[in-house]
Write a protein that holds these residues in place. Sequence first.
Motif, short mmCIF file in Angstrom:
data_model
loop_
_atom_site.label_atom_id
_atom_site.label_comp_id
_atom_site.label_asym_id
_atom_site.label_seq_id
_atom_site.Cartn_x
_atom_site.Cartn_y
_atom_site.Cartn_z
N ASP A 34 0.84 -1.33 0.10
CA ASP A 34 0.15 0.12 0.00
C ASP A 34 0.79 1.29 -0.09
N LYS A 37 1.39 1.78 -3.68
CA LYS A 37 0.17 2.44 -4.19
C LYS A 37 -0.28 3.72 -3.76
N GLU A 38 -0.25 4.10 -2.69
CA GLU A 38 -0.99 5.24 -2.11
C GLU A 38 0.17 6.43 -1.80
N ILE A 39 1.28 5.97 -1.62
CA ILE A 39 2.25 7.19 -1.44
C ILE A 39 3.34 7.57 -2.56
N VAL A 41 3.53 6.22 -5.46
CA VAL A 41 3.06 6.37 -6.98
C VAL A 41 2.53 7.78 -7.20
N THR A 42 1.61 8.39 -6.08
CA THR A 42 1.03 9.40 -6.21
C THR A 42 2.41 10.73 -6.02
N ALA A 43 3.38 10.38 -5.36
CA ALA A 43 4.50 11.40 -5.37
C ALA A 43 5.38 11.38 -6.60
N ILE A 45 4.09 10.65 -9.42
CA ILE A 45 3.08 11.38 -10.68
C ILE A 45 3.19 12.90 -10.31
N ALA A 46 3.19 13.42 -9.32
CA ALA A 46 3.21 14.79 -8.82
C ALA A 46 4.60 15.62 -9.28
N SER A 49 4.72 15.76 -13.05
CA SER A 49 4.15 16.83 -13.59
C SER A 49 4.88 18.18 -13.42
#
Length: 275
Positions: A34, A37-39, A41-43, A45-46, A49
Amino acid sequence: MSKELNRFLGYVIVLLCALGYLFYRYLYLNPVTDFHKEILVTAAIAILSTCLIGIYETIKCQGKYFWTSVKCSLFIPNKETYVSLSYLLRIKLPGSERYFLVKGAKVDQYQPVGGVYKTVGNKNIYKEWEAHPKSDVNNPDDLRFFVKAKYIPEIIRWFKSHRDRETDVWREFYEELLETNILSQKNFKTIRTEFLSTQENILSKQNRFNNEQYHTLIYDIFQLELTPDQFQELEKLFKDNTFTEKYAFVTKDEIEKECFNNHQLKIGQHTKFTI
């Protein structure tokens, strides 16, 4: 290397790291926790960008000179480059479609009125850019010099800013046409000019001078707006003689051919920028 290019390279490196992590996460990592998945991957992608926006803004800021900056900073930073920052004046006789040129003082050719800009104020190109002058050491303020290629992007940005340098054409007009008595000071006490364009030849390979490997030439092109009295004086010159040892009235075709008077007299190559 400039701060902008350092920032660009930083964005690229971080972007590649984020892409590498995402590539690893979705193709090789198994099982996936998790935390990924939750930390992570989000970081990632940010970060991806943010880096894409940063890269875009850096390229946009540099404009058409972006790849010049990359080339100068990474591939040819210490290559000797000749720089000439100058202006040319288009003087065209209405009705006859003739262009008015003057005889060059240093080169046996006819060419437009104009010359290199000079620095003003406390600008010291020799200290800031480690520049050294062309052979004409009697004019240290002339913007005609040799420099290492790594300084070219900074020089271009400075030149475009119009700071600490001449911005008009009067000095060369006066020296080439009034001091030589080609034109009268009565009719040409003042002149009005219109800026037309800037012509550039950035980092072309040349070897005209010792140890030189590249040329960077920038010309500002102006057009002389003639008053009725000024027009009449030029028209009288044209009717008296189409060319003399001091000046010449030539056609567009002759400028493109770089010669006139049955190919006996030469026209400077840079004259084409004024037609």
